[in-house]
Design a protein around this motif. Structure first.
Motif, PDB file in Angstrom:
ATOM      1  N   ILE A  34      -9.393 -43.181  -6.890  1.00  0.00           N
ATOM      2  CA  ILE A  34     -10.108 -42.016  -7.418  1.00  0.00           C
ATOM      3  C   ILE A  34      -9.382 -40.699  -7.136  1.00  0.00           C
ATOM      4  O   ILE A  34     -10.008 -39.638  -7.068  1.00  0.00           O
ATOM      5  CB  ILE A  34     -11.542 -41.953  -6.873  1.00  0.00           C
ATOM      6  N   ALA A  35      -8.067 -40.779  -6.973  1.00  0.00           N
ATOM      7  CA  ALA A  35      -7.226 -39.578  -6.920  1.00  0.00           C
ATOM      8  C   ALA A  35      -7.760 -38.531  -5.949  1.00  0.00           C
ATOM      9  O   ALA A  35      -7.998 -38.828  -4.784  1.00  0.00           O
ATOM     10  CB  ALA A  35      -7.051 -39.006  -8.316  1.00  0.00           C
ATOM     11  N   GLY A  36      -7.962 -37.302  -6.410  1.00  0.00           N
ATOM     12  CA  GLY A  36      -8.223 -36.180  -5.526  1.00  0.00           C
ATOM     13  C   GLY A  36      -9.487 -36.251  -4.696  1.00  0.00           C
ATOM     14  O   GLY A  36      -9.660 -35.467  -3.762  1.00  0.00           O
ATOM     15  N   HIS A  37     -10.389 -37.177  -5.002  1.00  0.00           N
ATOM     16  CA  HIS A  37     -11.643 -37.278  -4.259  1.00  0.00           C
ATOM     17  C   HIS A  37     -11.659 -38.469  -3.309  1.00  0.00           C
ATOM     18  O   HIS A  37     -12.726 -38.935  -2.892  1.00  0.00           O
ATOM     19  CB  HIS A  37     -12.824 -37.361  -5.238  1.00  0.00           C
ATOM     20  N   SER A  38     -10.504 -38.945  -2.933  1.00  0.00           N
ATOM     21  CA  SER A  38     -10.401 -40.147  -2.099  1.00  0.00           C
ATOM     22  C   SER A  38     -11.183 -40.035  -0.797  1.00  0.00           C
ATOM     23  O   SER A  38     -11.905 -40.956  -0.407  1.00  0.00           O
ATOM     24  CB  SER A  38      -8.928 -40.442  -1.786  1.00  0.00           C
ATOM     25  N   SER A  39     -11.019 -38.920  -0.104  1.00  0.00           N
ATOM     26  CA  SER A  39     -11.633 -38.795   1.220  1.00  0.00           C
ATOM     27  C   SER A  39     -13.156 -38.798   1.156  1.00  0.00           C
ATOM     28  O   SER A  39     -13.827 -39.224   2.105  1.00  0.00           O
ATOM     29  CB  SER A  39     -11.140 -37.527   1.913  1.00  0.00           C
ATOM     30  N   LEU A  40     -13.739 -38.324   0.040  1.00  0.00           N
ATOM     31  CA  LEU A  40     -15.198 -38.290  -0.060  1.00  0.00           C
ATOM     32  C   LEU A  40     -15.790 -39.693  -0.046  1.00  0.00           C
ATOM     33  O   LEU A  40     -16.818 -39.942   0.594  1.00  0.00           O
ATOM     34  CB  LEU A  40     -15.606 -37.560  -1.353  1.00  0.00           C
ATOM     35  N   LEU A  41     -15.141 -40.619  -0.740  1.00  0.00           N
ATOM     36  CA  LEU A  41     -15.643 -41.995  -0.762  1.00  0.00           C
ATOM     37  C   LEU A  41     -15.322 -42.707   0.545  1.00  0.00           C
ATOM     38  O   LEU A  41     -16.126 -43.522   1.028  1.00  0.00           O
ATOM     39  CB  LEU A  41     -15.036 -42.746  -1.950  1.00  0.00           C
ATOM     40  N   LEU A  42     -14.173 -42.415   1.126  1.00  0.00           N
ATOM     41  CA  LEU A  42     -13.830 -43.032   2.410  1.00  0.00           C
ATOM     42  C   LEU A  42     -14.833 -42.631   3.493  1.00  0.00           C
ATOM     43  O   LEU A  42     -15.156 -43.434   4.379  1.00  0.00           O
ATOM     44  CB  LEU A  42     -12.419 -42.615   2.825  1.00  0.00           C
ATOM     45  N   SER A  85      -7.464 -32.339   0.239  1.00  0.00           N
ATOM     46  CA  SER A  85      -7.372 -32.133  -1.205  1.00  0.00           C
ATOM     47  C   SER A  85      -7.133 -30.659  -1.541  1.00  0.00           C
ATOM     48  O   SER A  85      -7.816 -29.775  -1.021  1.00  0.00           O
ATOM     49  CB  SER A  85      -8.658 -32.615  -1.894  1.00  0.00           C
ATOM     50  N   PHE A  86      -6.151 -30.443  -2.418  1.00  0.00           N
ATOM     51  CA  PHE A  86      -5.754 -29.095  -2.828  1.00  0.00           C
ATOM     52  C   PHE A  86      -5.711 -29.012  -4.352  1.00  0.00           C
ATOM     53  O   PHE A  86      -5.319 -29.978  -5.012  1.00  0.00           O
ATOM     54  CB  PHE A  86      -4.365 -28.748  -2.294  1.00  0.00           C
ATOM     55  N   PRO A  87      -6.057 -27.871  -4.927  1.00  0.00           N
ATOM     56  CA  PRO A  87      -5.880 -27.697  -6.378  1.00  0.00           C
ATOM     57  C   PRO A  87      -4.392 -27.643  -6.733  1.00  0.00           C
ATOM     58  O   PRO A  87      -3.585 -27.124  -5.962  1.00  0.00           O
ATOM     59  CB  PRO A  87      -6.564 -26.359  -6.675  1.00  0.00           C
ATOM     60  N   LEU A  88      -4.054 -28.167  -7.884  1.00  0.00           N
ATOM     61  CA  LEU A  88      -2.691 -28.096  -8.408  1.00  0.00           C
ATOM     62  C   LEU A  88      -2.778 -27.627  -9.849  1.00  0.00           C
ATOM     63  O   LEU A  88      -3.406 -28.275 -10.679  1.00  0.00           O
ATOM     64  CB  LEU A  88      -2.015 -29.468  -8.349  1.00  0.00           C
ATOM     65  N   GLN A  89      -2.152 -26.492 -10.132  1.00  0.00           N
ATOM     66  CA  GLN A  89      -2.322 -25.859 -11.438  1.00  0.00           C
ATOM     67  C   GLN A  89      -1.069 -25.988 -12.309  1.00  0.00           C
ATOM     68  O   GLN A  89       0.047 -26.128 -11.805  1.00  0.00           O
ATOM     69  CB  GLN A  89      -2.653 -24.380 -11.254  1.00  0.00           C
ATOM     70  N   ALA A  90      -1.279 -25.939 -13.596  1.00  0.00           N
ATOM     71  CA  ALA A  90      -0.187 -25.951 -14.574  1.00  0.00           C
ATOM     72  C   ALA A  90      -0.624 -25.121 -15.773  1.00  0.00           C
ATOM     73  O   ALA A  90      -1.798 -24.751 -15.903  1.00  0.00           O
ATOM     74  CB  ALA A  90       0.150 -27.375 -14.994  1.00  0.00           C
ATOM     75  N   MET A  91       0.328 -24.838 -16.663  1.00  0.00           N
ATOM     76  CA  MET A  91       0.010 -24.038 -17.847  1.00  0.00           C
ATOM     77  C   MET A  91       1.032 -24.321 -18.926  1.00  0.00           C
ATOM     78  O   MET A  91       2.106 -24.870 -18.672  1.00  0.00           O
ATOM     79  CB  MET A  91      -0.028 -22.550 -17.487  1.00  0.00           C
ATOM     80  N   ASN A 145     -12.488 -27.859  -6.405  1.00  0.00           N
ATOM     81  CA  ASN A 145     -12.767 -27.241  -7.695  1.00  0.00           C
ATOM     82  C   ASN A 145     -11.492 -27.164  -8.531  1.00  0.00           C
ATOM     83  O   ASN A 145     -10.460 -26.687  -8.068  1.00  0.00           O
ATOM     84  CB  ASN A 145     -13.333 -25.833  -7.473  1.00  0.00           C
ATOM     85  N   THR A 146     -11.548 -27.635  -9.768  1.00  0.00           N
ATOM     86  CA  THR A 146     -10.364 -27.631 -10.643  1.00  0.00           C
ATOM     87  C   THR A 146     -10.420 -26.425 -11.585  1.00  0.00           C
ATOM     88  O   THR A 146     -10.499 -26.556 -12.789  1.00  0.00           O
ATOM     89  CB  THR A 146     -10.276 -28.936 -11.459  1.00  0.00           C
TER      90      THR A 146
END
Length: 413
Positions: free
Chosen positions: A233-241, A252-258, A301-302
């Motif tokens: 589940i990618a960026g939310h891994s720790s929440l389920l663990l 978890s950190f935001p990663l932005q692109a444009m 938050n994305t």
């Protein structure tokens, strides 16, 4: 070329197959429950069905297929990493990517374009020489090139940006891109054909534990029993663990692109600079994509930010000054789950029948095929970890055997 394109091109009729069966109710139990309907979860389901004959599988996705980080990355594929463990792993993924269109009979728009990483200091040049040798030793096509070769390869690149002139470059011939949603849908379509059930809008909320094992998963559509479960589940891994009481060093950190308006083709290779915290590529549609390092603070938050846009574009313009006149069309973000050594966590967890596919940071898309293949081997063998992913076990952090890939990304963190 995928065979379906040739078949349709020579046919007077254009039949359209339904990619996925109509939604259905959850069964009461499955042999394998895969949590996460992105590239990794769908790839694991596909390889389980095709190569191991395990088809009583449910992929549970809380939103829509490939709608998480699979849909939010910049689709870079490469294997020019720092460690022998990383290079071997990602080189095998590149090899699998090259054959996916024919394996799926579905065009994933794979395009081998090469990746150029710029060196602005003597220290970086020395590091790149070592990196090139490690890559070549394990079958990767990577070499050092000088300023003149860079100028011939990318004529539009500014070789003297500000106080950071380009001294040399690491040229990774195997660098490529693919259409990220096509990869997810290719795996989904082929897995569904083999009997795998794919359930969208199905969120895993908790677990039922019995004798130290996951006996069932609780979802917003009911509870289903399982022989084992795989978390992808990618960026939310720790929440389920956290729900299972599993401690993992993931933040978890935001990663932005444009991306800009489209232009006529001017840039074939992917160009990156860790010193400028920026990478630039042009898509097949002519748009110019910019990406860089993660935001400097943990957040789920994305959302996009003006600060990141201003700093990233300033560095991109140093590399390609004429882009100052380009119109920016879209900006977006994903969520990266970072580990201390910048390598993933794969394999068994402290819960006997619960398997981990987590900690992918910025390198999840490029590992999709090999991750699915090795996780399927892990599940099918009842927990025997494939040699290729043994270095990425969760317990490496307690035994001080980290696989340090810090600085191996296109833009350092």
């Amino acid at each position: 070329m995928p065979f379906s394109l040739l078949k349709y091109g020579l046919s007077s009729e254009y039949p359209v197959d339904v990619d996925l069966p109509a939604p259905k109710e959850l069964k009461s139990s499955y042999d394998v429950v895969i949590i996460g309907g992105g590239g990794h979860g769908l790839a694991t389901a596909y390889y389980l069905a095709k190569y191991h004959g395990i088809t009583n599988v449910a992929v549970l996705e809380k939103a829509y297929l490939g709608g998480g980080n699979t849909a939010r990355n910049t689709a870079v594929i490469r294997s020019n990493y720092l460690t022998s463990e990383g290079v071997k792993f990602y080189a095998e993924s590149v090899h699998l990517f090259k054959e996916l269109s024919n394996e799926f009979d579905f065009n994933i728009m794979y395009s081998e374009r090469g990746q150029l990483t710029l060196a602005h200091t003597d220290a970086t040049v020395r590091a790149f020489r070592q990196r090139a040798e490690v890559n070549k030793h394990f079958g990767g096509r990577t070499e050092m090139i000088d300023r003149q070769q860079i100028r011939e390869l990318v004529p539009t690149l500014n070789l003297d940006p500000g106080h950071l002139p380009v001294l040399a470059g690491l040229w990774h011939i195997d660098g490529a891109t693919a259409r990220h949603d096509a990869v997810a849908w290719g795996y989904a379509k082929q897995a569904a054909k083999r009997g795998v059930e794919i359930h969208q809008l199905t969120e895993v909320q908790d677990f039922v534990m019995e004798n130290g094992r996951v006996a069932a998963v609780k979802t917003n559509r009911g509870t289903v029993k399982c022989g084992c479960a795989v978390q992808a589940i990618a960026g939310h891994s720790s929440l389920l663990l956290n729900k299972l009481g599993i401690r993992a060093p993931i933040h978890s950190f935001p990663l932005q692109a444009m991306v800009t308006q489209p232009f006529k083709p001017f840039l074939d290779p992917l160009v990156s600079s860790s010193a400028l915290h920026c990478y630039v590529q042009q898509t097949g549609r002519g748009e110019v994509v910019f990406g860089g390092g993660s935001d400097p603070y943990p957040l789920y938050n994305t959302r996009s930010t003006l600060d990141l846009k201003e700093s990233l574009l300033a560095h991109a313009i140093e590399m390609f000054p004429f882009l100052a006149n380009a119109k920016l069309m879209r900006q977006w973000a994903g969520t990266t789950d970072m580990t201390p050594d910048y390598s993933p966590i794969m394999g068994r967890s402290p819960v006997d029948n619960y398997y981990l596919d987590a900690g992918w940071g910025t390198w999840g898309f490029k590992s999709t095929p090999i991750c699915g293949k090795t996780m399927a081997e892990l599940v099918a063998s009842g927990g025997r970890t494939p040699e290729l992913i043994k270095p990425f076990a969760l317990d490496r952090f307690s035994t001080f055997q980290q696989v340090n890939e810090m600085g191996a990304t296109a833009a350092s963190h």
